[in-house]
Design a protein around this motif. Structure first.
Motif, PDB file in Angstrom:
ATOM      1  N   ILE A 138       1.586   5.780  15.489  1.00  0.00           N
ATOM      2  CA  ILE A 138       1.963   4.973  14.314  1.00  0.00           C
ATOM      3  C   ILE A 138       1.171   5.459  13.097  1.00  0.00           C
ATOM      4  N   SER A 139      -0.084   5.833  13.287  1.00  0.00           N
ATOM      5  CA  SER A 139      -0.866   6.382  12.164  1.00  0.00           C
ATOM      6  C   SER A 139      -0.241   7.672  11.652  1.00  0.00           C
ATOM      7  N   ARG A 140       0.209   8.494  12.598  1.00  0.00           N
ATOM      8  CA  ARG A 140       0.842   9.765  12.208  1.00  0.00           C
ATOM      9  C   ARG A 140       2.113   9.483  11.392  1.00  0.00           C
ATOM     10  N   LEU A 141       2.884   8.504  11.847  1.00  0.00           N
ATOM     11  CA  LEU A 141       4.100   8.128  11.119  1.00  0.00           C
ATOM     12  C   LEU A 141       3.769   7.622   9.723  1.00  0.00           C
ATOM     13  N   CYS A 142       2.700   6.817   9.645  1.00  0.00           N
ATOM     14  CA  CYS A 142       2.311   6.268   8.340  1.00  0.00           C
ATOM     15  C   CYS A 142       1.959   7.396   7.377  1.00  0.00           C
ATOM     16  N   SER A 143       1.221   8.402   7.856  1.00  0.00           N
ATOM     17  CA  SER A 143       0.883   9.525   6.965  1.00  0.00           C
ATOM     18  C   SER A 143       2.161  10.205   6.508  1.00  0.00           C
ATOM     19  N   PHE A 144       3.058  10.410   7.452  1.00  0.00           N
ATOM     20  CA  PHE A 144       4.326  11.085   7.120  1.00  0.00           C
ATOM     21  C   PHE A 144       5.121  10.284   6.082  1.00  0.00           C
ATOM     22  N   LEU A 145       5.092   8.967   6.216  1.00  0.00           N
ATOM     23  CA  LEU A 145       5.901   8.116   5.330  1.00  0.00           C
ATOM     24  C   LEU A 145       5.151   7.698   4.067  1.00  0.00           C
ATOM     25  N   GLY A 146       3.913   8.134   3.947  1.00  0.00           N
ATOM     26  CA  GLY A 146       3.139   7.787   2.756  1.00  0.00           C
ATOM     27  C   GLY A 146       2.678   6.339   2.746  1.00  0.00           C
ATOM     28  N   SER A 161       0.766  -1.244   0.000  1.00  0.00           N
ATOM     29  CA  SER A 161       0.000   0.000   0.000  1.00  0.00           C
ATOM     30  C   SER A 161       0.797   1.295   0.000  1.00  0.00           C
ATOM     31  N   SER A 162       2.117   1.233  -0.127  1.00  0.00           N
ATOM     32  CA  SER A 162       2.814   2.511  -0.023  1.00  0.00           C
ATOM     33  C   SER A 162       2.822   3.260  -1.353  1.00  0.00           C
ATOM     34  N   SER A 163       2.961   4.581  -1.264  1.00  0.00           N
ATOM     35  CA  SER A 163       3.242   5.327  -2.480  1.00  0.00           C
ATOM     36  C   SER A 163       4.775   5.165  -2.678  1.00  0.00           C
ATOM     37  N   PRO A 164       5.313   5.297  -3.899  1.00  0.00           N
ATOM     38  CA  PRO A 164       6.792   5.094  -4.053  1.00  0.00           C
ATOM     39  C   PRO A 164       7.597   6.330  -3.771  1.00  0.00           C
ATOM     40  N   SER A 165       7.023   7.282  -3.199  1.00  0.00           N
ATOM     41  CA  SER A 165       7.651   8.618  -3.245  1.00  0.00           C
ATOM     42  C   SER A 165       8.287   9.049  -1.925  1.00  0.00           C
ATOM     43  N   ILE A 166       8.852   8.084  -1.206  1.00  0.00           N
ATOM     44  CA  ILE A 166       9.573   8.490   0.008  1.00  0.00           C
ATOM     45  C   ILE A 166      10.830   9.235  -0.419  1.00  0.00           C
ATOM     46  N   PHE A 167      11.086  10.378   0.171  1.00  0.00           N
ATOM     47  CA  PHE A 167      12.315  11.072  -0.187  1.00  0.00           C
ATOM     48  C   PHE A 167      12.868  11.800   1.024  1.00  0.00           C
ATOM     49  N   ASP A 168      14.081  11.350   1.410  1.00  0.00           N
ATOM     50  CA  ASP A 168      14.781  12.103   2.456  1.00  0.00           C
ATOM     51  C   ASP A 168      13.934  12.390   3.687  1.00  0.00           C
ATOM     52  N   ARG A 169      13.424  11.372   4.288  1.00  0.00           N
ATOM     53  CA  ARG A 169      12.593  11.630   5.475  1.00  0.00           C
ATOM     54  C   ARG A 169      13.423  11.463   6.733  1.00  0.00           C
ATOM     55  N   MET A 170      13.123  12.251   7.737  1.00  0.00           N
ATOM     56  CA  MET A 170      13.806  12.107   9.021  1.00  0.00           C
ATOM     57  C   MET A 170      12.789  12.047  10.131  1.00  0.00           C
ATOM     58  N   ILE A 171      13.045  11.145  11.062  1.00  0.00           N
ATOM     59  CA  ILE A 171      12.160  11.050  12.231  1.00  0.00           C
ATOM     60  C   ILE A 171      13.007  11.375  13.453  1.00  0.00           C
ATOM     61  N   TYR A 172      12.568  12.328  14.239  1.00  0.00           N
ATOM     62  CA  TYR A 172      13.288  12.662  15.468  1.00  0.00           C
ATOM     63  C   TYR A 172      12.435  12.219  16.651  1.00  0.00           C
ATOM     64  N   VAL A 173      13.037  11.463  17.569  1.00  0.00           N
ATOM     65  CA  VAL A 173      12.303  11.049  18.769  1.00  0.00           C
ATOM     66  C   VAL A 173      12.869  11.790  19.979  1.00  0.00           C
ATOM     67  N   ALA A 174      11.985  12.462  20.709  1.00  0.00           N
ATOM     68  CA  ALA A 174      12.392  13.198  21.913  1.00  0.00           C
ATOM     69  C   ALA A 174      11.711  12.568  23.131  1.00  0.00           C
ATOM     70  N   ARG A 175      12.410  12.612  24.264  1.00  0.00           N
ATOM     71  CA  ARG A 175      11.840  12.061  25.510  1.00  0.00           C
ATOM     72  C   ARG A 175      12.140  13.024  26.643  1.00  0.00           C
ATOM     73  N   ASN A 176      11.288  13.037  27.649  1.00  0.00           N
ATOM     74  CA  ASN A 176      11.480  14.005  28.735  1.00  0.00           C
ATOM     75  C   ASN A 176      12.818  13.767  29.446  1.00  0.00           C
ATOM     76  N   PRO A 177      13.451  14.864  29.913  1.00  0.00           N
ATOM     77  CA  PRO A 177      14.826  14.774  30.404  1.00  0.00           C
ATOM     78  C   PRO A 177      14.987  13.918  31.655  1.00  0.00           C
ATOM     79  N   LYS A 178      13.955  13.876  32.490  1.00  0.00           N
ATOM     80  CA  LYS A 178      14.133  13.138  33.750  1.00  0.00           C
ATOM     81  C   LYS A 178      14.188  11.631  33.492  1.00  0.00           C
ATOM     82  N   ASP A 179      13.305  11.152  32.612  1.00  0.00           N
ATOM     83  CA  ASP A 179      13.353   9.724  32.285  1.00  0.00           C
ATOM     84  C   ASP A 179      14.583   9.383  31.444  1.00  0.00           C
ATOM     85  N   ILE A 180      15.005  10.338  30.596  1.00  0.00           N
ATOM     86  CA  ILE A 180      16.253  10.123  29.841  1.00  0.00           C
ATOM     87  C   ILE A 180      17.396   9.890  30.830  1.00  0.00           C
ATOM     88  N   MET A 181      17.486  10.758  31.815  1.00  0.00           N
ATOM     89  CA  MET A 181      18.601  10.661  32.768  1.00  0.00           C
ATOM     90  C   MET A 181      18.631   9.323  33.478  1.00  0.00           C
TER      91      MET A 181
END
Ligand code: A3P
Length: 243
Positions: free
Chosen positions: A154-162, A65-85
Motif C-alpha cells: 500500500i505504501s508503494r501504491l501511495c508513492s505511485f499515486l502521489g 495529503s495528495s498532490s493534484p497531479s495524478i495523470f493517466d495511472r494504471m495499476i496491473y495486478v498479477a497472481r500466480n497461475p496455479k491459484d488463479i486456476m
C-alpha cells in the motif's frame, strides 16, 4: 437466468457475449486525466485492488495529503497461475454468466491453451510486464506481495499515486481492505446479486497463496510446471507459488 454462455474467439481472445455485446463502447473508452485504471487477468485480485484504491481516494487521505497531479495511472495486478486456476474454477462454478468449468483435470488444459474467458494468462501477464517496463505510469503489483506485506504494497501504491497518508490513515486502509472485513462488506453487497450463487462457492473464497496444493495432484503439478517453464522461458517475470 439463461443457460451458461458459450465461448468464442473474439479478436483472437476467448470471450462470451457478456463482454463483447458492448464492444464499441469498450473500444472507444477514453480515460479522463485523473482516472486510475486497474487491469488484471480474472481472479488476480481486481476487487481487492479496487477497494484499496477506493479507500485511498475516497477515504480521508486524498483530501488531506495528495498532490493534484495524478495523470493517466494504471495499476496491473498479477497472481500466480496455479491459484488463479483454482479461484477461476470455483468462480466459473458459482457465476451464472461464466461458462461451465467442466472437470478440473480438463480445466488446467483449458487454462494452458487460452480457452478460459479473457484468453491466455501467459499473454496477459507477460504483455503487461513488458509494457510496465517502458511506461512508468504502470505500477505492476503481485497478489502474493500484497498477501505477504500489505502495508509495504500500500505504501508503494501511495508513492505511485502521489499520496502520503499518515500512519493512522494507513492502518485504516489496511483494516478496511483486509480479507475478513471485505468478506463482510461483500456479503451485503452481493446479497441481491442473482448472477452469483454463493451457496456453490463464495466470491470471497479463501484469499490465500498456495490453495492450489489442495487441488493439484502431484502428476498435475509436475505436468503444469513443465508447460509453465516452456511458456515462460523467454520472460524474466517470476511468480511466487507460495509465501
Ligand atoms: P480466492 O478465490 O483464491 O479466494 P477478483 O476480484 O480478481 O475476481 O479476485 C478474487 C480473488 O481475490 C479471490 O481469491 C478472493 O478471495 C481474493 N480476494 C479478494 N479480496 C481479498 C482480500 N482483501 N484479501 C485477500 N484476498 C482477496
Amino acid at each position: 437466468m439463461a443457460q451458461k454462455p458459450r465461448t468464442f474467439k473474439f479478436e483472437g481472445v476467448t470471450m462470451t457475449h457478456y463482454f463483447t455485446d458492448n464492444w464499441e463502447k469498450v473500444k472507444n473508452f477514453k480515460a479522463k486525466p485523473d482516472d486510475v485504471v486497474i487491469a488484471t487477468y480474472p481472479k488476480a485480485g481486481t476487487t481487492w485492488m479496487s477497494e484499496i484504491v477506493d479507500q485511498l481516494f475516497f477515504g480521508e487521505i486524498r483530501r488531506e495529503s495528495s498532490s493534484p497531479s495524478i495523470f493517466d495511472r494504471m495499476i496491473y495486478v498479477a497472481r500466480n497461475p496455479k491459484d488463479i486456476m483454482v479461484s477461476y474454477y470455483h468462480f466459473d462454478r458459482m457465476n451464472k454468466i461464466q461458462p461451465d468449468p467442466g472437470a478440473w483435470e480438463e480445466y488446467i488444459d483449458k487454462f494452458n491453451t487460452g480457452q478460459l474467458v479473457f484468453g491466455s494468462w501467459y499473454d496477459h501477464v507477460q504483455g503487461w510486464w513488458e509494457k510496465s517496463r517502458s511506461y512508468s505510469r504502470i505500477c505492476y503489483v503481485f497478489f502474493e506481495d500484497m498477501r505477504e506485506d500489505p502495508a509495504r504494497e500500500i505504501s508503494r501504491l501511495c508513492s505511485f499515486l502521489g499520496l502520503s497518508p499518515n500512519e493512522t490513515q494507513k492502518k485504516e486502509v489496511l483494516r478496511k481492505t483486509g480479507f475478513e472485513e471485505m468478506k463482510k462488506s461483500m456479503a451485503d453487497a452481493l446479497s441481491n446479486n442473482d448472477e452469483f450463487d454463493e451457496s456453490v462457492s463464495p466470491f470471497m473464497r479463501k484469499g490465500i497463496v498456495g490453495d492450489w496444493k489442495n487441488h493439484f495432484t502431484v502428476a498435475q503439478n509436475e505436468a503444469f510446471n513443465e508447460e509453465y517453464r516452456k511458456k515462460m522461458k523467454e520472460s524474466d517475470l517470476k511468480f511466487k507459488m507460495e509465501i
